[in-house]
Structures are given as structure tokens and as C-alpha cells.
Design a protein around this motif. Structure first.
Motif, PDB file in Angstrom:
ATOM      1  N   ILE A 324       0.837  -1.205   0.000  1.00  0.00           N
ATOM      2  CA  ILE A 324       0.000   0.000   0.000  1.00  0.00           C
ATOM      3  C   ILE A 324       0.871   1.254   0.000  1.00  0.00           C
ATOM      4  N   GLU A 325       1.818   1.297   0.910  1.00  0.00           N
ATOM      5  CA  GLU A 325       2.636   2.511   1.097  1.00  0.00           C
ATOM      6  C   GLU A 325       3.437   2.880  -0.149  1.00  0.00           C
ATOM      7  N   LYS A 326       4.164   1.908  -0.692  1.00  0.00           N
ATOM      8  CA  LYS A 326       5.081   2.219  -1.795  1.00  0.00           C
ATOM      9  C   LYS A 326       4.352   2.699  -3.043  1.00  0.00           C
ATOM     10  N   PRO A 327       3.332   1.986  -3.505  1.00  0.00           N
ATOM     11  CA  PRO A 327       2.642   2.460  -4.710  1.00  0.00           C
ATOM     12  C   PRO A 327       1.953   3.805  -4.517  1.00  0.00           C
ATOM     13  N   LEU A 328       1.409   4.054  -3.337  1.00  0.00           N
ATOM     14  CA  LEU A 328       0.778   5.343  -3.084  1.00  0.00           C
ATOM     15  C   LEU A 328       1.796   6.473  -3.215  1.00  0.00           C
ATOM     16  N   ALA A 329       2.943   6.279  -2.647  1.00  0.00           N
ATOM     17  CA  ALA A 329       3.970   7.322  -2.707  1.00  0.00           C
ATOM     18  C   ALA A 329       4.459   7.531  -4.135  1.00  0.00           C
ATOM     19  N   LEU A 330       4.642   6.446  -4.878  1.00  0.00           N
ATOM     20  CA  LEU A 330       5.129   6.545  -6.250  1.00  0.00           C
ATOM     21  C   LEU A 330       4.112   7.239  -7.151  1.00  0.00           C
ATOM     22  N   ALA A 331       2.842   6.869  -7.021  1.00  0.00           N
ATOM     23  CA  ALA A 331       1.811   7.478  -7.853  1.00  0.00           C
ATOM     24  C   ALA A 331       1.582   8.937  -7.478  1.00  0.00           C
ATOM     25  N   ASP A 332       1.623   9.214  -6.188  1.00  0.00           N
ATOM     26  CA  ASP A 332       1.405  10.588  -5.734  1.00  0.00           C
ATOM     27  C   ASP A 332       2.488  11.529  -6.258  1.00  0.00           C
ATOM     28  N   ALA A 333       3.676  10.986  -6.456  1.00  0.00           N
ATOM     29  CA  ALA A 333       4.790  11.814  -6.931  1.00  0.00           C
ATOM     30  C   ALA A 333       4.537  12.374  -8.323  1.00  0.00           C
ATOM     31  N   VAL A 334       3.676  11.704  -9.099  1.00  0.00           N
ATOM     32  CA  VAL A 334       3.359  12.181 -10.455  1.00  0.00           C
ATOM     33  C   VAL A 334       1.883  12.566 -10.559  1.00  0.00           C
ATOM     34  N   ASP A 335       1.232  12.779  -9.401  1.00  0.00           N
ATOM     35  CA  ASP A 335      -0.174  13.204  -9.350  1.00  0.00           C
ATOM     36  C   ASP A 335      -1.082  12.252 -10.109  1.00  0.00           C
ATOM     37  N   ALA A 336      -0.858  10.963  -9.907  1.00  0.00           N
ATOM     38  CA  ALA A 336      -1.709   9.940 -10.521  1.00  0.00           C
ATOM     39  C   ALA A 336      -2.329   9.089  -9.411  1.00  0.00           C
ATOM     40  N   PRO A 337      -3.482   8.489  -9.665  1.00  0.00           N
ATOM     41  CA  PRO A 337      -4.095   7.633  -8.646  1.00  0.00           C
ATOM     42  C   PRO A 337      -3.469   6.245  -8.643  1.00  0.00           C
ATOM     43  N   THR A 338      -3.452   5.627  -7.492  1.00  0.00           N
ATOM     44  CA  THR A 338      -3.075   4.226  -7.410  1.00  0.00           C
ATOM     45  C   THR A 338      -4.272   3.380  -7.831  1.00  0.00           C
ATOM     46  N   THR A 339      -3.987   2.269  -8.458  1.00  0.00           N
ATOM     47  CA  THR A 339      -5.043   1.425  -9.020  1.00  0.00           C
ATOM     48  C   THR A 339      -4.938   0.036  -8.408  1.00  0.00           C
ATOM     49  N   TRP A 340      -5.908  -0.322  -7.574  1.00  0.00           N
ATOM     50  CA  TRP A 340      -5.864  -1.546  -6.777  1.00  0.00           C
ATOM     51  C   TRP A 340      -6.597  -2.683  -7.491  1.00  0.00           C
ATOM     52  N   VAL A 341      -6.075  -3.900  -7.332  1.00  0.00           N
ATOM     53  CA  VAL A 341      -6.710  -5.069  -7.938  1.00  0.00           C
ATOM     54  C   VAL A 341      -6.279  -6.309  -7.156  1.00  0.00           C
ATOM     55  N   LEU A 342      -7.198  -7.252  -7.016  1.00  0.00           N
ATOM     56  CA  LEU A 342      -6.904  -8.513  -6.328  1.00  0.00           C
ATOM     57  C   LEU A 342      -7.075  -9.731  -7.217  1.00  0.00           C
ATOM     58  N   SER A 343      -7.869  -9.624  -8.267  1.00  0.00           N
ATOM     59  CA  SER A 343      -8.080 -10.750  -9.187  1.00  0.00           C
ATOM     60  C   SER A 343      -8.292 -10.218 -10.593  1.00  0.00           C
ATOM     61  N   ASN A 344      -8.001 -11.057 -11.572  1.00  0.00           N
ATOM     62  CA  ASN A 344      -8.359 -10.778 -12.957  1.00  0.00           C
ATOM     63  C   ASN A 344      -8.344 -12.090 -13.734  1.00  0.00           C
ATOM     64  N   HIS A 345      -8.482 -12.022 -15.034  1.00  0.00           N
ATOM     65  CA  HIS A 345      -8.607 -13.221 -15.860  1.00  0.00           C
ATOM     66  C   HIS A 345      -7.286 -13.956 -16.056  1.00  0.00           C
ATOM     67  N   ASP A 346      -6.187 -13.443 -15.531  1.00  0.00           N
ATOM     68  CA  ASP A 346      -4.872 -14.048 -15.726  1.00  0.00           C
ATOM     69  C   ASP A 346      -4.302 -14.704 -14.476  1.00  0.00           C
ATOM     70  N   VAL A 347      -4.956 -14.566 -13.336  1.00  0.00           N
ATOM     71  CA  VAL A 347      -4.389 -15.079 -12.088  1.00  0.00           C
ATOM     72  C   VAL A 347      -5.422 -15.919 -11.353  1.00  0.00           C
ATOM     73  N   ILE A 348      -4.930 -16.725 -10.436  1.00  0.00           N
ATOM     74  CA  ILE A 348      -5.820 -17.543  -9.611  1.00  0.00           C
ATOM     75  C   ILE A 348      -6.708 -16.636  -8.770  1.00  0.00           C
ATOM     76  N   ARG A 349      -7.994 -16.914  -8.761  1.00  0.00           N
ATOM     77  CA  ARG A 349      -8.943 -16.098  -7.987  1.00  0.00           C
ATOM     78  C   ARG A 349      -8.478 -15.985  -6.542  1.00  0.00           C
ATOM     79  N   HIS A 350      -8.633 -14.780  -5.985  1.00  0.00           N
ATOM     80  CA  HIS A 350      -8.060 -14.577  -4.651  1.00  0.00           C
ATOM     81  C   HIS A 350      -8.817 -15.325  -3.558  1.00  0.00           C
ATOM     82  N   ALA A 351     -10.032 -15.783  -3.828  1.00  0.00           N
ATOM     83  CA  ALA A 351     -10.727 -16.616  -2.841  1.00  0.00           C
ATOM     84  C   ALA A 351     -10.045 -17.969  -2.697  1.00  0.00           C
TER      85      ALA A 351
END
Length: 564
Positions: A324-351
Motif C-alpha cells: 500500500i505505502e510504496k505504490p501510493l507514494a510513487l503514484a502521488d509523486a506524479v499526481d496519478a491515482p493508485t489502481t488496486w486489484v486482487l483478481s483478474n482473468h490471468d491469475v488464480i482467484r483470490h478466494a
């Protein structure tokens, strides 16, 4: 209990801009069309099926949907092998169906993001067929990456690169006169030749594709393999280790990924996207070293890039906090939002992913036939979701995660379609792509009226069907609905007061303060008592299937609290 410093806060001007730019704090729902809803009974989902289910997405509480590819394609890689970027595959419907879907979504207040696949096309694409028919060195060949082979007679590949789908990344063609000829590059399947982004004609073509879908009302693009289009100059061999295998240091990527030239493509596309009304956007699928993230996003590059470090974080306070901390700081440095994700069509479902032993990064054990703990996996998945939805930035959900769907493990090999399975014999990604269950007692669980389903649905999907969970207190679906409603009501996705991590909590408990909301996640194996300062706080939503006893937080659960 004390508060850690909160260096991740953003300015009031940033917050004001976030309100105008919907994508900064949107919740986006990924629709995998072939597995979402089937309107014509052929066992494969389609665009009219998606349109019919749009009210479900509105009622779930999301802001937008992202459609995985529905373009004309032989479907060798589930549509990520595109034969025509400006038409709809008949399996999914027509261009008119796409227009209807976009129009109906907009009428319901939903944005629509379409998938863009710029690294490669299908080998069925007319331009690749023209390249095969043309001579080496021709303009037709120059649209793709063709090279002469090595060895006395060109019998060896141009370099030692290997495919993401296993095996060599080069295939030799037979020339028009019947002789062995040049080799073409395919970082993925043999039926997915890579475009040559050194050719200005490729740039011009994709600018036209962008405008085609923006003109039809698309609100943005999810860019596939967004770190892959530009290859290193000279196509050098990759480094190999002592065993002769390609060596990729931990945290790095193969030599053909993350080359700086891709950044110029986004700087070329950004003015096109920004020239349209309605705050259109781009989100990147860029599996890149974390420190490289700020280069891809900002006011001149793409609007967002997925934070895959959060998806890959192991269950635990330190790993999840760092993700959480690292991506927030990196994105904030360029005034962009962090984009969170836990599952998608390429990875094992997080459940399922969270049900593996903690020494697995994100479910590699499945390839070794290790069975995850289903109950533990779902409990942790629900808790991780509550943590994610409280964080500032955009959040992306994968279809079916709101139902708590597990990875489907026992798909017969002859029914699997993922090219990584066919090329290497691994289970592949089909287990997270099984069609959704809508109705517990209907044929194909309501996915298709005829009972057809392109992948078999397990019996365990029945009790997880949308109609079986709707209105049932404690269900995963109702937890998602409640959390999404609160996220919107309380503005948790906006930068606001930033993120403050709580100190002095019991061992194994991660605490995050977001304005008036405190989020606690118990990653330990024991029930813990809430800190005295929070013992009387209002419980807004919890991840447990049953309410926790007052003043307690059970193992593997999360809670949102609001103090008076």
C-alpha cells in the motif's frame, strides 16, 4: 494506540481534480464476455448478455465496466489474438450490439472501458497474412518483427528469447517458393505475432483504433501487455544462468519488456484520449518493477497502471502494508491515482489464492495439485477486499469475485483452452474463467438458458449464485454491495486525508485510518480485542459471515469502524 505519520496525503487541489476526473476513484468491474452471460444459448457469453445484466452491475455499486476483448478473433487466446480491432466477433454479436451496450451502460450511469491489444495481433489478421505472402524486406513484412535466422542456413532463431506461454518466441515461416524463410517474433502464442513498433505505419494504425472506439462512446482503454510493444535495439540475447536457462533476477522483467520506447507511445496517445469530452482514460496492464511505475503514469503518459504488487502481496501486516505505502507514494509523486486489484482473468482467484500456505506467492501450488483451504481462502479474500475498497484511488473487481467464486481446479484437460496449457501442460488460466452462476436452480446456473457452458461449472457454484446470495445477510455479495455503497457515500476512494497506518495494535493486526473510518485487518490466527480507543466505535461493515462479538476482531477478518 498511536498514529504513524501520514506522508501519503494529497493536496486540496489534487482532491478537487479527482472529483472532476471520474477514473481517479472509480470502481471498475471487469467483464470477461465469454463467461459473463449467454443470450443466444450457444454456451458462450456475448454482448447482448452483458447488456441484459447491466442493472446488476449498477445495483452492485460499481462505476464502470471493463470489457475483455470481443473483437474478431480465432480465439486461440480467448480474444487476445485480434484479427480485426474495429469489429465484433460473431460469437459475441455485432458492432450494433456494442453500440447498444455502451448506450445502455451510459443510461445507467456506468462508464465503459474496452480492451486494447497493441503488442501483437492474431496470425489471422489481414496484415499478417499479407506479410507472409510478401517478400523479406517488404513494407508488408515491416509491419511485424521478422528477422533472418542464425546458423549456416538460418535454421536457428534470431535470438534466445522464450515465449511467456513457454517454448521459443520465434517461428520460422515457409516462403512463397516453398523454402524455409525468415522467423517472426511472438512473445506469446505462435498465433500472436508481435507488431513492429519501429514502423510509423503501426503507430498510425493504432491511433485510428483509438479514435474508432472513442467515437463510438468508449470511456477508456485497458492496455494489454502495456510494457511490451517496443523491443530493445538489435534484439540482443537474454542473459542465461549456469544451467543455460534465461535468467531474470527477482523483481525484474525479461529483456523484451519495459523498454523506454513504450513511454513515447503513451505520450502519443494521451493527447488523443484527452481531446474527447468526458474525461476518457487509459489504464495499463504493466507488470514492471515497482520503481518504474511513475514513468508510465502522469499528466503526459497513461492515467493509471495496475498495482500488481498489492495482488501479489502475501497475507500479513508487513507485506500488505508495503504493498500500500510504496505504490501510493510513487503514484502521488506524479499526481496519478493508485489502481488496486486482487483478481483478474490471468491469475488464480483470490478466494483460492489466499487459501494456500503462506510460502506461496500467489498460488503457484495449484500447478502442483496442492488444494487450497477454501474456507480460509474466502475469509481472507473478503478481508483483503474490505482493505482494498477503503484505499484512495481506483479499484478493479473481476467478475464473480463479489460472489466469492473459487478457482475451478478439475477442468478436464481436453476442455481447457488456455494456450499456456497446450504449450506446456500446466493448468493455465481457465480455472478463473469459468462462466458465472446467476441462478442456483437454473440450467447452467442461469448463464445460458439451454444449459450449455463453454467450460463446465462445478456444483459448488450453485449456492454461490447471485440469486442465492442476494438479500442474504452475511453473504459475500451483500458484503460487496454494502462496502461499495459506503465507499461512495464516504468518499473513501478520493485522496481526502490520505492514509495513516495505526501503530501499537495487537500482533498481526493491520490498521489504516481513512478520515473518519478506521480499517482493521486481523491477519493472525487468533481473535484479538479491539483497542480501547475503538471499542465503542460504530461497525460500518465487517468481512465475517457473522457479526463479531462486541470489542473483538476474529482471525482472518476485517472491519470498518467509525468513531463518534
Amino acid at each position: 494506540m498511536t498514529l504513524a505519520p501520514a506522508p501519503l496525503e494529497q493536496s486540496a487541489s489534487s482532491e478537487q481534480a479527482a472529483r472532476a476526473e471520474w477514473w481517479r476513484d472509480a470502481v471498475v468491474y471487469q467483464v470477461y464476455p465469454r463467461s459473463f452471460a449467454d443470450s443466444d444459448g450457444d454456451g458462450m457469453g456475448d454482448l447482448p448478455g452483458v447488456t441484459a445484466r447491466l442493472p446488476y452491475l449498477r445495483d452492485l455499486g460499481v462505476d464502470a465496466l471493463w470489457l475483455s476483448p470481443f473483437y474478431t478473433s480465432p480465439q486461440n487466446d480467448a480474444g487476445y489474438d485480434v484479427a480485426d480491432y474495429t469489429d465484433v466477433d460473431p460469437r459475441f454479436g455485432t458492432l450494433a450490439d456494442a453500440d447498444t451496450l455502451i448506450g445502455q451502460a451510459h443510461a445507467l450511469g456506468l462508464k465503459v472501458i474496452v480492451d486494447l491489444v497493441p503488442n501483437h495481433s492474431s496470425s489471422d489478421h489481414v496484415l499478417f497474412q499479407q506479410a507472409l505472402a510478401a517478400a523479406p524486406g517488404s513494407p508488408e513484412r515491416d509491419m511485424y518483427v521478422f528477422r533472418e535466422g542464425r546458423g549456416e542456413h538460418g535454421e536457428l532463431p534470431p535470438n534466445n528469447w522464450t515465449s511467456i506461454f513457454h517454448g521459443p518466441a520465434w517461428t520460422r515461416v515457409t516462403e512463397a517458393d516453398g523454402t524455409p524463410g525468415q522467423w517472426y517474433l511472438h512473445i506469446f502464442d505462435t498465433t500472436q505475432p508481435d507488431w513492429n513498433w519501429e514502423n510509423p505505419a503501426v503507430h498510425e494504425m493504432f491511433q485510428g483504433v483509438l479514435r474508432f472506439w472513442l467515437d463510438r462512446g468508449a470511456d477508456g482503454f485497458r492496455v494489454d501487455v502495456a510494457h511490451g510493444m517496443v523491443k530493445p535495439e538489435g534484439l540482443p540475447d537474454a542473459t542465461v544462468n549456469a544451467e543455460g536457462l534465461i535468467d531474470i533476477p527477482e523483481g525484474e522483467v525479461p529483456v523484451y519488456f519495459d523498454n523506454d520506447g513504450v513511454l513515447d507511445i503513451y505520450r502519443e496517445w494521451r493527447p488523443i484520449v484527452d481531446s474527447y469530452e468526458g474525461d476518457r482514460m487509459m489504464v495499463l496492464e504493466a507488470w514492471i518493477p515497482e520503481h518504474r511505475l511513475p514513468l508510465y503514469i502522469g499528466r503526459e503518459e497513461a492515467h493509471q497502471s495496475f498495482n500488481f504488487g498489492f495482488l501479489q502481496a502475501r497475507w500479513g501486516v508487513e507485506t500488505m502494508r508495503a504493498a500500500i505505502e510504496k505504490p501510493l507514494a510513487l503514484a502521488d509523486a506524479v499526481d496519478a491515482p493508485t489502481t488496486w486489484v486482487l483478481s483478474n482473468h490471468d491469475v488464480i482467484r483470490h478466494a483460492s489464492r489466499y487459501g494456500f500456505a503462506p510460502d506461496h506467492a500467489f498460488g503457484e501450488g495449484l500447478a502442483r495439485d496442492e488444494v487450497p483451504d477454501a474456507a480460509l481462502g474466502l475469509a481472507r479474500a473478503r478481508a483483503a477486499t474490505l482493505l482494498m475498497l477503503a484505499l484512495p484511488g481506483a479499484a478493479y473487481l473481476y467478475q464473480g469475485e463479489e460472489l466469492g467464486l473459487p478457482e475451478v481446479r478439475d477442468i478436464p484437460d481436453e476442455l481447457r483452452e488456455d494456450p499456456s496449457h497446450h504449450r506446456a501442460g500446466v493448468p493455465g488460466r481457465d480455472g478463473c474463467r469459468v462462466p458465472l452462476p446467476w441462478e442456483q436452480h437454473a440450467p447452467a446456473f442461469g448463464f445460458s438458458a439451454t444449459g450449455e457452458s463453454w467450460l463446465p461449472q462445478p456444483a459448488e457454484f450453485g449456492p454461490l449464485a447471485a440469486d442465492a446470495q442476494s438479500g442474504r445477510e452475511g453473504s459475500t455479495l451483500e458484503m460487496y454491495r454494502r462496502a461499495l455503497a459506503l465507499r461512495s457515500e464516504l468518499g473513501l476512494g478520493r485522496p481526502g486525508e490520505g492514509v495513516a497506518f495505526l501503530e501499537g495494535l495487537p500482533a498481526g493486526v493491520l490498521g489504516v485510518r481513512r478520515g473518519e473510518v478506521t480499517v482493521l485487518v486481523n491477519t493472525s490466527e487468533e481473535t484479538v480485542a479491539l483497542p480501547s480507543a475503538l471499542a465503542g466505535a460504530e461497525v460500518l461493515v465487517g468481512s465475517g459471515e457473522r457479526p463479531a462479538p462486541a470489542g473483538e476482531l476474529p482471525a482472518d477478518t476485517a472491519v470498518w469502524l467509525r468513531t463518534a
